[in-house]
Design a protein around this motif. Structure first.
Motif, mmCIF file in Angstrom:
data_model
loop_
_atom_site.group_PDB
_atom_site.id
_atom_site.type_symbol
_atom_site.label_atom_id
_atom_site.label_comp_id
_atom_site.label_asym_id
_atom_site.label_seq_id
_atom_site.Cartn_x
_atom_site.Cartn_y
_atom_site.Cartn_z
ATOM 1 N N LEU A 160 5.556 33.786 -18.175
ATOM 2 C CA LEU A 160 5.690 34.028 -19.606
ATOM 3 C C LEU A 160 5.535 32.691 -20.308
ATOM 4 O O LEU A 160 6.060 31.673 -19.839
ATOM 5 N N GLN A 161 4.814 32.700 -21.412
ATOM 6 C CA GLN A 161 4.687 31.499 -22.238
ATOM 7 C C GLN A 161 5.466 31.732 -23.518
ATOM 8 O O GLN A 161 5.265 32.738 -24.194
ATOM 9 N N PHE A 162 6.352 30.787 -23.840
ATOM 10 C CA PHE A 162 7.166 30.887 -25.039
ATOM 11 C C PHE A 162 6.750 29.815 -26.026
ATOM 12 O O PHE A 162 6.612 28.642 -25.670
ATOM 13 N N GLU A 163 6.558 30.241 -27.275
ATOM 14 C CA GLU A 163 6.271 29.325 -28.373
ATOM 15 C C GLU A 163 7.342 29.506 -29.424
ATOM 16 O O GLU A 163 7.931 30.582 -29.554
ATOM 17 N N VAL A 164 7.585 28.451 -30.200
ATOM 18 C CA VAL A 164 8.693 28.463 -31.142
ATOM 19 C C VAL A 164 8.315 27.718 -32.419
ATOM 20 O O VAL A 164 7.535 26.771 -32.388
ATOM 21 N N TYR A 165 8.857 28.166 -33.517
ATOM 22 C CA TYR A 165 8.869 27.407 -34.763
ATOM 23 C C TYR A 165 10.235 26.737 -34.758
ATOM 24 O O TYR A 165 11.226 27.295 -35.224
ATOM 25 N N GLU A 166 10.318 25.540 -34.172
ATOM 26 C CA GLU A 166 11.590 24.964 -33.755
ATOM 27 C C GLU A 166 12.588 24.731 -34.886
ATOM 28 O O GLU A 166 13.768 25.065 -34.748
ATOM 29 N N GLU A 167 12.152 24.155 -35.992
ATOM 30 C CA GLU A 167 13.104 23.857 -37.067
ATOM 31 C C GLU A 167 13.769 25.132 -37.576
ATOM 32 O O GLU A 167 14.983 25.182 -37.788
ATOM 33 N N VAL A 168 12.978 26.170 -37.779
ATOM 34 C CA VAL A 168 13.524 27.437 -38.262
ATOM 35 C C VAL A 168 14.368 28.095 -37.171
ATOM 36 O O VAL A 168 15.429 28.664 -37.453
ATOM 37 N N ALA A 169 13.931 28.017 -35.928
ATOM 38 C CA ALA A 169 14.670 28.635 -34.826
ATOM 39 C C ALA A 169 16.061 28.015 -34.680
ATOM 40 O O ALA A 169 17.053 28.741 -34.516
ATOM 41 N N ILE A 170 16.161 26.694 -34.754
ATOM 42 C CA ILE A 170 17.459 26.026 -34.644
ATOM 43 C C ILE A 170 18.375 26.459 -35.785
ATOM 44 O O ILE A 170 19.544 26.794 -35.576
ATOM 45 N N THR A 171 17.839 26.467 -36.996
ATOM 46 C CA THR A 171 18.629 26.896 -38.155
ATOM 47 C C THR A 171 19.110 28.330 -37.995
ATOM 48 O O THR A 171 20.275 28.642 -38.272
ATOM 49 N N GLU A 172 18.237 29.202 -37.533
ATOM 50 C CA GLU A 172 18.609 30.611 -37.355
ATOM 51 C C GLU A 172 19.633 30.767 -36.232
ATOM 52 O O GLU A 172 20.584 31.551 -36.355
ATOM 53 N N LEU A 173 19.476 30.041 -35.134
ATOM 54 C CA LEU A 173 20.461 30.106 -34.044
ATOM 55 C C LEU A 173 21.833 29.622 -34.518
ATOM 56 O O LEU A 173 22.861 30.204 -34.156
ATOM 57 N N GLU A 174 21.863 28.573 -35.321
ATOM 58 C CA GLU A 174 23.135 28.085 -35.866
ATOM 59 C C GLU A 174 23.765 29.127 -36.776
ATOM 60 O O GLU A 174 24.979 29.338 -36.759
ATOM 61 N N SER A 175 22.950 29.795 -37.572
ATOM 62 C CA SER A 175 23.446 30.854 -38.451
ATOM 63 C C SER A 175 24.024 32.012 -37.637
ATOM 64 O O SER A 175 25.104 32.537 -37.961
ATOM 65 N N ILE A 176 23.332 32.405 -36.580
ATOM 66 C CA ILE A 176 23.814 33.487 -35.709
ATOM 67 C C ILE A 176 25.132 33.084 -35.059
ATOM 68 O O ILE A 176 26.070 33.888 -34.985
ATOM 69 N N ARG A 177 25.218 31.844 -34.604
ATOM 70 C CA ARG A 177 26.472 31.354 -34.008
ATOM 71 C C ARG A 177 27.612 31.456 -35.023
ATOM 72 O O ARG A 177 28.698 31.945 -34.710
ATOM 73 N N ASN A 178 27.364 31.020 -36.260
ATOM 74 C CA ASN A 178 28.397 31.082 -37.297
ATOM 75 C C ASN A 178 28.805 32.522 -37.601
ATOM 76 O O ASN A 178 29.986 32.809 -37.802
ATOM 77 N N GLU A 179 27.826 33.433 -37.631
ATOM 78 C CA GLU A 179 28.131 34.852 -37.838
ATOM 79 C C GLU A 179 29.058 35.360 -36.736
ATOM 80 O O GLU A 179 30.014 36.104 -37.007
ATOM 81 N N ALA A 180 28.767 34.978 -35.500
ATOM 82 C CA ALA A 180 29.578 35.435 -34.367
ATOM 83 C C ALA A 180 31.008 34.901 -34.462
ATOM 84 O O ALA A 180 31.965 35.635 -34.183
ATOM 85 N N PHE A 181 31.163 33.641 -34.864
ATOM 86 C CA PHE A 181 32.514 33.087 -35.042
ATOM 87 C C PHE A 181 33.291 33.901 -36.065
ATOM 88 O O PHE A 181 34.438 34.265 -35.839
ATOM 89 N N GLU A 182 32.666 34.189 -37.195
ATOM 90 C CA GLU A 182 33.337 34.925 -38.268
ATOM 91 C C GLU A 182 33.621 36.374 -37.883
ATOM 92 O O GLU A 182 34.697 36.894 -38.159
ATOM 93 N N LYS A 183 32.670 37.013 -37.250
ATOM 94 C CA LYS A 183 32.768 38.442 -36.954
ATOM 95 C C LYS A 183 33.720 38.745 -35.788
ATOM 96 O O LYS A 183 34.400 39.776 -35.796
ATOM 97 N N PHE A 184 33.775 37.863 -34.785
ATOM 98 C CA PHE A 184 34.503 38.183 -33.554
ATOM 99 C C PHE A 184 35.702 37.283 -33.264
ATOM 100 O O PHE A 184 36.434 37.544 -32.320
ATOM 101 N N GLY A 185 35.895 36.216 -34.025
ATOM 102 C CA GLY A 185 37.038 35.336 -33.802
ATOM 103 C C GLY A 185 37.029 34.661 -32.444
ATOM 104 O O GLY A 185 38.067 34.508 -31.808
ATOM 105 N N ILE A 186 35.858 34.254 -32.000
ATOM 106 C CA ILE A 186 35.709 33.637 -30.676
ATOM 107 C C ILE A 186 35.966 32.132 -30.748
ATOM 108 O O ILE A 186 36.055 31.553 -31.825
ATOM 109 N N GLU A 187 36.064 31.496 -29.592
ATOM 110 C CA GLU A 187 36.353 30.066 -29.501
ATOM 111 C C GLU A 187 35.105 29.188 -29.457
ATOM 112 O O GLU A 187 35.096 28.091 -29.981
ATOM 113 N N SER A 188 34.050 29.678 -28.767
ATOM 114 C CA SER A 188 32.859 28.836 -28.628
ATOM 115 C C SER A 188 31.621 29.680 -28.378
ATOM 116 O O SER A 188 31.714 30.812 -27.894
ATOM 117 N N VAL A 189 30.474 29.101 -28.740
ATOM 118 C CA VAL A 189 29.171 29.707 -28.474
ATOM 119 C C VAL A 189 28.213 28.590 -28.097
ATOM 120 O O VAL A 189 28.104 27.597 -28.812
#
Length: 135
Positions: free
Chosen positions: A41-70
């Motif tokens: 499999l070959q994976f390509e990424v729009y890295e700047e946007v991907a990092i920002t989106e992953l950080e946003s998803i991590r923050n959503e998970a902290f707020e939604k589930f009350g977890i300690e780390s991601v």
């Protein structure tokens, strides 16, 4: 930690780094290249946007589930069958929150992170249509 890399990762080292005394549960998801009649499999990424989106998803998970780390690590480039692609580690005080958050993070990555994959094999190459990330 949020990371996009060409390099493989050490799963045990990542789990050790993520562990804290407040966690009663750690849930991991490891995505790998499966043998579906392809060579890689070959994976390509729009890295700047991907990092920002992953950080946003991590923050959503902290707020939604009350977890300690991601922690999320995603590999890019040409990955042959058997190689690791994606590692998600969620730490929480309780297992239900950790499981729920891990599944949520995976589904959100598939929906919105600009990472695309192409199958490569004897019959040629084929981009996988649909979700931003489709595993």
């Amino acid at each position: 930690m949020i990371k996009i890399t060409h390099d493989d990762f050490d799963i045990n080292a990542m789990i050790s780094q993520a562990r804290t005394s407040k966690m009663g549960a750690m849930v991991t998801f490891l995505g790998t290249v499966r043998d579906d009649g392809i060579d890689s499999l070959q994976f390509e990424v729009y890295e700047e946007v991907a990092i920002t989106e992953l950080e946003s998803i991590r923050n959503e998970a902290f707020e939604k589930f009350g977890i300690e780390s991601v922690d999320v690590i995603h590999r890019i480039g040409d990955l042959p069958v058997g190689e690791d692609i994606l590692l998600i580690i969620v730490g929480s005080g309780h297992r239900k929150q950790a499981f729920d958050a891990c599944e949520y993070i995976l589904e959100r990555i598939k929906e919105s992170v600009p990472i695309w994959k192409k199958e490569v094999g004897e019959s040629g190459e084929r981009w996988i249509p649909g979700e931003a990330y489709n595993s």
